[in-house]
Design a protein around this motif. Structure first.
Motif, PDB file in Angstrom:
ATOM      1  N   SER A  58      59.586  -1.266  17.531  1.00 49.90           N
ATOM      2  CA  SER A  58      58.706  -0.629  18.519  1.00 49.90           C
ATOM      3  C   SER A  58      58.528   0.852  18.209  1.00 49.90           C
ATOM      4  O   SER A  58      57.427   1.403  18.348  1.00 49.90           O
ATOM      5  N   SER A  59      59.600   1.500  17.777  1.00 50.65           N
ATOM      6  CA  SER A  59      59.528   2.924  17.450  1.00 50.65           C
ATOM      7  C   SER A  59      58.590   3.174  16.273  1.00 50.65           C
ATOM      8  O   SER A  59      57.760   4.086  16.303  1.00 50.65           O
ATOM      9  N   LEU A  60      58.700   2.359  15.228  1.00 51.30           N
ATOM     10  CA  LEU A  60      57.813   2.501  14.068  1.00 51.30           C
ATOM     11  C   LEU A  60      56.357   2.280  14.467  1.00 51.30           C
ATOM     12  O   LEU A  60      55.463   3.012  14.028  1.00 51.30           O
ATOM     13  N   GLN A  61      56.116   1.279  15.291  1.00 53.06           N
ATOM     14  CA  GLN A  61      54.742   0.972  15.699  1.00 53.06           C
ATOM     15  C   GLN A  61      54.167   2.053  16.611  1.00 53.06           C
ATOM     16  O   GLN A  61      53.001   2.436  16.483  1.00 53.06           O
ATOM     17  N   ARG A  62      54.991   2.544  17.511  1.00 53.18           N
ATOM     18  CA  ARG A  62      54.518   3.512  18.516  1.00 53.18           C
ATOM     19  C   ARG A  62      54.273   4.894  17.905  1.00 53.18           C
ATOM     20  O   ARG A  62      53.290   5.567  18.225  1.00 53.18           O
ATOM     21  N   THR A  63      55.162   5.339  17.030  1.00 51.35           N
ATOM     22  CA  THR A  63      55.089   6.705  16.494  1.00 51.35           C
ATOM     23  C   THR A  63      54.372   6.785  15.149  1.00 51.35           C
ATOM     24  O   THR A  63      54.062   7.879  14.684  1.00 51.35           O
ATOM     25  N   LYS A  64      54.169   5.627  14.502  1.00 56.32           N
ATOM     26  CA  LYS A  64      53.581   5.574  13.148  1.00 56.32           C
ATOM     27  C   LYS A  64      54.495   6.245  12.115  1.00 56.32           C
ATOM     28  O   LYS A  64      54.039   6.640  11.033  1.00 56.32           O
ATOM     29  N   ALA A  65      55.769   6.383  12.447  1.00 60.30           N
ATOM     30  CA  ALA A  65      56.726   6.988  11.519  1.00 60.30           C
ATOM     31  C   ALA A  65      56.975   6.047  10.346  1.00 60.30           C
ATOM     32  O   ALA A  65      56.699   4.844  10.398  1.00 60.30           O
ATOM     33  N   ASP A  66      57.524   6.600   9.270  1.00 63.49           N
ATOM     34  CA  ASP A  66      57.890   5.810   8.090  1.00 63.49           C
ATOM     35  C   ASP A  66      59.322   5.296   8.190  1.00 63.49           C
ATOM     36  O   ASP A  66      59.661   4.276   7.586  1.00 63.49           O
ATOM     37  N   VAL A  67      60.147   6.035   8.928  1.00 62.98           N
ATOM     38  CA  VAL A  67      61.562   5.666   9.072  1.00 62.98           C
ATOM     39  C   VAL A  67      61.975   5.850  10.532  1.00 62.98           C
ATOM     40  O   VAL A  67      61.735   6.905  11.119  1.00 62.98           O
ATOM     41  N   ALA A  68      62.592   4.831  11.107  1.00 62.59           N
ATOM     42  CA  ALA A  68      63.185   4.944  12.442  1.00 62.59           C
ATOM     43  C   ALA A  68      64.697   5.066  12.275  1.00 62.59           C
ATOM     44  O   ALA A  68      65.297   4.363  11.452  1.00 62.59           O
ATOM     45  N   ILE A  69      65.306   5.971  13.036  1.00 63.50           N
ATOM     46  CA  ILE A  69      66.742   6.225  12.921  1.00 63.50           C
ATOM     47  C   ILE A  69      67.382   6.054  14.287  1.00 63.50           C
ATOM     48  O   ILE A  69      67.049   6.762  15.234  1.00 63.50           O
ATOM     49  N   MET A  70      68.306   5.117  14.365  1.00 64.50           N
ATOM     50  CA  MET A  70      68.960   4.800  15.628  1.00 64.50           C
ATOM     51  C   MET A  70      70.231   5.627  15.803  1.00 64.50           C
ATOM     52  O   MET A  70      70.951   5.904  14.834  1.00 64.50           O
ATOM     53  N   GLY A  71      70.509   6.005  17.038  1.00 65.87           N
ATOM     54  CA  GLY A  71      71.775   6.653  17.334  1.00 65.87           C
ATOM     55  C   GLY A  71      72.929   5.705  17.072  1.00 65.87           C
ATOM     56  O   GLY A  71      72.760   4.479  17.086  1.00 65.87           O
ATOM     57  N   VAL A  72      74.092   6.265  16.822  1.00 65.38           N
ATOM     58  CA  VAL A  72      75.264   5.472  16.438  1.00 65.38           C
ATOM     59  C   VAL A  72      76.427   5.759  17.371  1.00 65.38           C
ATOM     60  O   VAL A  72      76.641   6.902  17.783  1.00 65.38           O
ATOM     61  N   GLN A  73      77.170   4.719  17.706  1.00 68.88           N
ATOM     62  CA  GLN A  73      78.450   4.933  18.358  1.00 68.88           C
ATOM     63  C   GLN A  73      79.551   4.423  17.433  1.00 68.88           C
ATOM     64  O   GLN A  73      79.476   3.295  16.934  1.00 68.88           O
ATOM     65  N   CYS A  78      61.564   9.176  12.777  1.00 64.62           N
ATOM     66  CA  CYS A  78      61.695   9.157  14.230  1.00 64.62           C
ATOM     67  C   CYS A  78      63.144   8.881  14.621  1.00 64.62           C
ATOM     68  O   CYS A  78      63.714   7.846  14.251  1.00 64.62           O
ATOM     69  N   PHE A  79      63.747   9.813  15.358  1.00 64.38           N
ATOM     70  CA  PHE A  79      65.108   9.652  15.860  1.00 64.38           C
ATOM     71  C   PHE A  79      65.053   9.055  17.254  1.00 64.38           C
ATOM     72  O   PHE A  79      64.369   9.574  18.141  1.00 64.38           O
ATOM     73  N   ILE A  80      65.788   7.973  17.457  1.00 66.09           N
ATOM     74  CA  ILE A  80      65.797   7.264  18.735  1.00 66.09           C
ATOM     75  C   ILE A  80      67.055   7.662  19.516  1.00 66.09           C
ATOM     76  O   ILE A  80      68.167   7.504  19.013  1.00 66.09           O
TER      77      ILE A  80
END
Length: 245
Positions: free
Chosen positions: A55-70, A147-149
């Motif tokens: 969803s992040s890639l589609q919404r922002t048109k970014a090339d890379v989506a980066i998820m937060g980590v725990q 895009c940082f999520i």
């Protein structure tokens, strides 16, 4: 086994054990989808992880989506990345590179990324440790949007017995080698003058880490080997220092 239990389109790749980098390169080469993601075998993701990334890639048109980590150790959360952000953050390659070099917001990790599949994707260096560190920087060497999520849906399980936590002469040598490749990569991409401060800090951090690992080995590797690496790091630092801002 999972492939036999599901009707989903899953392709298994069999090859001689050559390490994580070779496995990932084989997966990239044979992939046919629109995006690629990596999940380490000793980590896990939440049920909505993949959908959030797509969803992040589609919404922002970014090339890379980066998820937060725990990060979890013995079933206890010991660290969270991207926790302070309240909304998605869209960055260009240079801005992303700063986060990678500063080790901020889990930017330096590979497994928490979803990457649009293109012909210009980097290749993981094989037969060396710290290939993730290299790949995370290599993504910045081409014009991309990141895009940082601000959610922590990737769970990194800290394991004190993992290969990366086992001190050896190879570990020290590989770490220096990968650091050298990273510095050269930013230079070849024409980014050194824009990231001078971050690169100098990165080299200083590398020197401190190598020194610490050398001491942990109780000097069982030769002092000359250690001194040669420190000398080359100093030369790298001077090379970056001499670049006109």
């Amino acid at each position: 086994a999972y492939k036999q239990q599901t009707s989903r389109c899953i392709t298994g790749i069999e090859q001689r054990h050559q390490g994580a980098a070779a496995a990932r390169n084989a997966g990239i080469k044979q992939s046919t989808g629109d995006a690629i993601t990596f999940i380490d075998s000793d980590d896990y993701i939440t049920a909505d992880y993949l959908q959030e990334m797509i969803s992040s890639l589609q919404r922002t048109k970014a090339d890379v989506a980066i998820m937060g980590v725990q990060a979890v150790k013995n079933d206890v959360v010991v660290k969270k990345d991207c926790e302070s952000a309240s909304e998605e953050l869209l960055l260009n390659s240079q801005e992303y590179a700063r986060k990678v070099l500063r080790k901020e917001d889990a930017a330096y990790i590979v497994a928490n990324k979803m990457i649009r599949r293109t012909e210009s994707l980097p290749v993981f260096p094989e037969n060396v440790m710290f290939e993730d560190m290299y790949y995370s920087s290599a993504l910045a060497w081409k014009p991309r949007m990141f895009c940082f999520i601000p959610k922590q849906l990737y769970v990194y399980c800290k394991n004190s017995s993992s290969v990366s936590n086992t001190v050896s002469e190879k570990q020290i040598g590989d770490y220096f080698k990968v650091c050298q490749w990273i510095i050269e990569g930013y230079e070849d991409a024409g980014m050194t003058k824009h990231l001078k401060e971050e690169l100098l800090s990165f080299i200083a951090y590398a020197g401190n880490r190598i020194n610490r690992k050398y001491n942990e080995l109780n000097h069982i590797i030769s002092n000359q080997y250690y001194q040669d690496i420190i000398k080359q790091l100093s030369e790298l630092s001077q090379k970056v220092e001499n670049v006109n801002a």
